[in-house]
Write a protein that holds these residues in place. Sequence first.
Motif, PDB file in Angstrom:
ATOM      1  N   GLU A 146      48.765 -45.285  62.999  1.00  0.00           N
ATOM      2  CA  GLU A 146      47.443 -44.815  62.600  1.00  0.00           C
ATOM      3  C   GLU A 146      47.233 -43.470  63.274  1.00  0.00           C
ATOM      4  O   GLU A 146      47.597 -43.284  64.447  1.00  0.00           O
ATOM      5  CB  GLU A 146      46.356 -45.795  63.044  1.00  0.00           C
ATOM      6  N   SER A 147      46.669 -42.525  62.576  1.00  0.00           N
ATOM      7  CA  SER A 147      46.443 -41.205  63.142  1.00  0.00           C
ATOM      8  C   SER A 147      45.515 -41.289  64.348  1.00  0.00           C
ATOM      9  O   SER A 147      44.609 -42.121  64.400  1.00  0.00           O
ATOM     10  CB  SER A 147      45.832 -40.281  62.088  1.00  0.00           C
ATOM     11  N   LYS A 148      45.752 -40.429  65.361  1.00  0.00           N
ATOM     12  CA  LYS A 148      44.931 -40.403  66.570  1.00  0.00           C
ATOM     13  C   LYS A 148      44.027 -39.172  66.575  1.00  0.00           C
ATOM     14  O   LYS A 148      44.378 -38.121  66.064  1.00  0.00           O
ATOM     15  CB  LYS A 148      45.828 -40.385  67.813  1.00  0.00           C
ATOM     16  N   GLU A 149      42.868 -39.334  67.226  1.00  0.00           N
ATOM     17  CA  GLU A 149      41.957 -38.220  67.354  1.00  0.00           C
ATOM     18  C   GLU A 149      42.434 -37.242  68.433  1.00  0.00           C
ATOM     19  O   GLU A 149      42.294 -36.041  68.315  1.00  0.00           O
ATOM     20  CB  GLU A 149      40.550 -38.727  67.717  1.00  0.00           C
ATOM     21  N   ASP A 150      42.995 -37.775  69.548  1.00  0.00           N
ATOM     22  CA  ASP A 150      43.400 -36.894  70.645  1.00  0.00           C
ATOM     23  C   ASP A 150      44.746 -36.240  70.350  1.00  0.00           C
ATOM     24  O   ASP A 150      45.496 -36.686  69.494  1.00  0.00           O
ATOM     25  CB  ASP A 150      43.490 -37.678  71.959  1.00  0.00           C
ATOM     26  N   ASP A 151      45.030 -35.178  71.065  1.00  0.00           N
ATOM     27  CA  ASP A 151      46.258 -34.413  70.853  1.00  0.00           C
ATOM     28  C   ASP A 151      47.205 -34.509  72.048  1.00  0.00           C
ATOM     29  O   ASP A 151      47.998 -33.607  72.304  1.00  0.00           O
ATOM     30  CB  ASP A 151      45.935 -32.936  70.592  1.00  0.00           C
ATOM     31  N   SER A 152      47.120 -35.606  72.796  1.00  0.00           N
ATOM     32  CA  SER A 152      47.925 -35.715  74.008  1.00  0.00           C
ATOM     33  C   SER A 152      49.419 -35.661  73.723  1.00  0.00           C
ATOM     34  O   SER A 152      50.190 -35.161  74.541  1.00  0.00           O
ATOM     35  CB  SER A 152      47.594 -37.022  74.745  1.00  0.00           C
ATOM     36  N   TYR A 153      49.818 -36.159  72.567  1.00  0.00           N
ATOM     37  CA  TYR A 153      51.237 -36.155  72.244  1.00  0.00           C
ATOM     38  C   TYR A 153      51.790 -34.746  72.090  1.00  0.00           C
ATOM     39  O   TYR A 153      52.978 -34.511  72.191  1.00  0.00           O
ATOM     40  CB  TYR A 153      51.485 -36.963  70.959  1.00  0.00           C
ATOM     41  N   GLU A 154      50.906 -33.768  71.857  1.00  0.00           N
ATOM     42  CA  GLU A 154      51.347 -32.393  71.647  1.00  0.00           C
ATOM     43  C   GLU A 154      51.938 -31.772  72.908  1.00  0.00           C
ATOM     44  O   GLU A 154      52.657 -30.789  72.841  1.00  0.00           O
ATOM     45  CB  GLU A 154      50.177 -31.537  71.175  1.00  0.00           C
ATOM     46  N   GLU A 155      51.637 -32.330  74.047  1.00  0.00           N
ATOM     47  CA  GLU A 155      52.047 -31.732  75.312  1.00  0.00           C
ATOM     48  C   GLU A 155      53.544 -31.902  75.563  1.00  0.00           C
ATOM     49  O   GLU A 155      54.065 -31.356  76.522  1.00  0.00           O
ATOM     50  CB  GLU A 155      51.245 -32.346  76.454  1.00  0.00           C
ATOM     51  N   LYS A 156      54.214 -32.644  74.742  1.00  0.00           N
ATOM     52  CA  LYS A 156      55.618 -32.931  75.024  1.00  0.00           C
ATOM     53  C   LYS A 156      56.566 -32.074  74.195  1.00  0.00           C
ATOM     54  O   LYS A 156      56.851 -30.936  74.548  1.00  0.00           O
ATOM     55  CB  LYS A 156      55.889 -34.420  74.811  1.00  0.00           C
ATOM     56  N   GLU A 230      45.944 -39.770  49.147  1.00  0.00           N
ATOM     57  CA  GLU A 230      44.822 -39.144  49.841  1.00  0.00           C
ATOM     58  C   GLU A 230      44.778 -39.475  51.328  1.00  0.00           C
ATOM     59  O   GLU A 230      44.343 -38.656  52.143  1.00  0.00           O
ATOM     60  CB  GLU A 230      43.502 -39.563  49.179  1.00  0.00           C
ATOM     61  N   THR A 231      45.235 -40.680  51.702  1.00  0.00           N
ATOM     62  CA  THR A 231      45.097 -41.104  53.094  1.00  0.00           C
ATOM     63  C   THR A 231      46.415 -41.359  53.814  1.00  0.00           C
ATOM     64  O   THR A 231      46.468 -41.332  55.045  1.00  0.00           O
ATOM     65  CB  THR A 231      44.252 -42.398  53.187  1.00  0.00           C
ATOM     66  N   ASP A 232      47.493 -41.614  53.079  1.00  0.00           N
ATOM     67  CA  ASP A 232      48.743 -42.048  53.698  1.00  0.00           C
ATOM     68  C   ASP A 232      49.891 -41.099  53.366  1.00  0.00           C
ATOM     69  O   ASP A 232      49.928 -40.494  52.288  1.00  0.00           O
ATOM     70  CB  ASP A 232      49.132 -43.448  53.216  1.00  0.00           C
ATOM     71  N   ILE A 233      50.839 -41.019  54.299  1.00  0.00           N
ATOM     72  CA  ILE A 233      52.089 -40.318  54.048  1.00  0.00           C
ATOM     73  C   ILE A 233      53.228 -41.256  54.434  1.00  0.00           C
ATOM     74  O   ILE A 233      53.197 -41.895  55.486  1.00  0.00           O
ATOM     75  CB  ILE A 233      52.179 -38.985  54.817  1.00  0.00           C
ATOM     76  N   SER A 234      54.205 -41.367  53.546  1.00  0.00           N
ATOM     77  CA  SER A 234      55.366 -42.232  53.772  1.00  0.00           C
ATOM     78  C   SER A 234      56.614 -41.366  53.781  1.00  0.00           C
ATOM     79  O   SER A 234      56.926 -40.706  52.780  1.00  0.00           O
ATOM     80  CB  SER A 234      55.453 -43.289  52.671  1.00  0.00           C
ATOM     81  N   CYS A 235      57.309 -41.351  54.914  1.00  0.00           N
ATOM     82  CA  CYS A 235      58.494 -40.511  55.079  1.00  0.00           C
ATOM     83  C   CYS A 235      59.745 -41.373  55.125  1.00  0.00           C
ATOM     84  O   CYS A 235      59.806 -42.355  55.869  1.00  0.00           O
ATOM     85  CB  CYS A 235      58.405 -39.693  56.356  1.00  0.00           C
ATOM     86  N   THR A 236      60.742 -41.014  54.351  1.00  0.00           N
ATOM     87  CA  THR A 236      62.021 -41.726  54.343  1.00  0.00           C
ATOM     88  C   THR A 236      63.132 -40.761  54.720  1.00  0.00           C
ATOM     89  O   THR A 236      62.952 -39.544  54.742  1.00  0.00           O
ATOM     90  CB  THR A 236      62.309 -42.327  52.957  1.00  0.00           C
ATOM     91  N   ASN A 237      64.314 -41.335  55.013  1.00  0.00           N
ATOM     92  CA  ASN A 237      65.469 -40.509  55.359  1.00  0.00           C
ATOM     93  C   ASN A 237      65.112 -39.532  56.484  1.00  0.00           C
ATOM     94  O   ASN A 237      65.402 -38.337  56.410  1.00  0.00           O
ATOM     95  CB  ASN A 237      65.970 -39.764  54.123  1.00  0.00           C
ATOM     96  N   GLY A 250      55.462 -38.931  64.280  1.00  0.00           N
ATOM     97  CA  GLY A 250      54.485 -39.523  63.370  1.00  0.00           C
ATOM     98  C   GLY A 250      53.118 -38.887  63.487  1.00  0.00           C
ATOM     99  O   GLY A 250      52.501 -38.510  62.480  1.00  0.00           O
ATOM    100  N   PHE A 251      52.639 -38.724  64.707  1.00  0.00           N
ATOM    101  CA  PHE A 251      51.316 -38.135  64.895  1.00  0.00           C
ATOM    102  C   PHE A 251      51.304 -36.661  64.520  1.00  0.00           C
ATOM    103  O   PHE A 251      50.313 -36.152  63.991  1.00  0.00           O
ATOM    104  CB  PHE A 251      50.853 -38.331  66.338  1.00  0.00           C
ATOM    105  N   GLN A 258      47.217 -33.967  57.446  1.00  0.00           N
ATOM    106  CA  GLN A 258      45.842 -34.487  57.481  1.00  0.00           C
ATOM    107  C   GLN A 258      45.743 -35.855  56.806  1.00  0.00           C
ATOM    108  O   GLN A 258      44.926 -36.070  55.905  1.00  0.00           O
ATOM    109  CB  GLN A 258      44.867 -33.484  56.835  1.00  0.00           C
ATOM    110  N   LYS A 259      46.582 -36.784  57.288  1.00  0.00           N
ATOM    111  CA  LYS A 259      46.596 -38.147  56.766  1.00  0.00           C
ATOM    112  C   LYS A 259      46.178 -39.137  57.854  1.00  0.00           C
ATOM    113  O   LYS A 259      46.340 -38.885  59.046  1.00  0.00           O
ATOM    114  CB  LYS A 259      47.987 -38.516  56.249  1.00  0.00           C
ATOM    115  N   GLU A 260      45.656 -40.272  57.411  1.00  0.00           N
ATOM    116  CA  GLU A 260      45.167 -41.290  58.342  1.00  0.00           C
ATOM    117  C   GLU A 260      46.278 -42.222  58.822  1.00  0.00           C
ATOM    118  O   GLU A 260      46.250 -42.692  59.958  1.00  0.00           O
ATOM    119  CB  GLU A 260      44.064 -42.126  57.673  1.00  0.00           C
ATOM    120  N   ARG A 261      47.227 -42.491  57.956  1.00  0.00           N
ATOM    121  CA  ARG A 261      48.315 -43.415  58.296  1.00  0.00           C
ATOM    122  C   ARG A 261      49.648 -42.795  57.899  1.00  0.00           C
ATOM    123  O   ARG A 261      49.724 -42.066  56.908  1.00  0.00           O
ATOM    124  CB  ARG A 261      48.129 -44.759  57.587  1.00  0.00           C
TER     125      ARG A 261
END
Length: 386
Positions: A146-156, A230-237, A250-251, A258-261
């Motif tokens: 599920e998409s997160k509001e915070d951007d903490s993952y960006e620090e890596k 509109e809300t989801d993105i599914s990535c394969t391969n 993922g995030f 700009q997807k929720e899931r």
Amino acid sequence: MALKDENWEKLISYDQKRKREEQQIFQMYQDIFQDPEEFATYYFHFLYPKNRVLKLEKDSHLAAMVHLNPYQLCWGTEEFDASYIVAVATDSSFRRQGMMAALLKKAFSDLSKESQPFTYLIPANPAYYSPFDFAYVMDWESVQFESKEDDSYEEKNVTSCFLEKITPSLYEEAASWLNQMRKERFDLWVKADAAYIKQQDAEMRSEGGGLYFLCRNGERIGYFACTMDETDISCTNVWKPEEISAEELGFYLARSFQKERISLVFPGNEKKEKTKKTPKIMVRILCLTRFLSCFCGKKSDRFVFRVNDNILTDNQGCFSWQVGPDGSSVTKVDEKPEWEVSIQTLTKILFGYGDWENALSECTEHGKEFFRNLNQLTRFSITEEV
């Protein structure tokens, strides 16, 4: 009274890609699978013209069909044709009469005569295909976020990443990049070329997505194919460097699009990720001698065993299999076998899938040692949907 399935073969033929045939096949395809119009249009534009369709007609009516979609597989220095079985369908008026059994047996016979080592499919229900000696050999590994509001993952590890959309001018480069990644990670893999990338791009675009490189500091470090609504993105391969976790990627993608899931499906062997494994690919061995001859072993050894295959008689009998670090050879022999095994169980053992070691419980000690010495096909990848 229904004909016995062995008599249906007289009514089986390959379609000739005539307009009337295509209309009949398209109509059955949509009546049964009910794909979105965009995807069906994609399939009949890209896959249908180059595939083979085995069809069974009764009184000029299309009663059942099987599509054989062609792919090129690489295994070490070997390249061979393989047919991906899709769109297995029977008209509701003709079900439970043995038509599909007749079509599958005809496909097996023809493909084995072409020396195709095996055929494969993604089953709607594995119970339909197990009686024809298909066996699961591969899981698809996935994660969902599920998409997160915070951007903490960006620090890596993704702060300097950007996405490069793969357009027609990049098809050749994308195929080369993908082949190199697959060759490095897998022993058996589907070969890509510009036509393959174009087909995959069209498939993704039919569902609102596309193909992308993941880039960093001017270098292409990842790849994925995606569909979206509109809300989801599914990535394969999905290909990514190890230092970027699935969660980070993922995030990052959820925010970029700009997807929720978001869901990510990897090509296999994601040992460092906590993925959900779903049994996906089933294989049916067709030309046993060619298939076995592609294997290598950690050391030289010879094993004599009997294979039971009630459908393909060329696979039935006693075989001497000589395996070594540089390859192997296999011949039919008139010797007393050390062990007897079904073609379906042998498939599971050769791919090292699931509880394959339990399948050796009644094998001789020499046989157990022989198969443990074998370089099984545990490192392979098939990621195509159709």
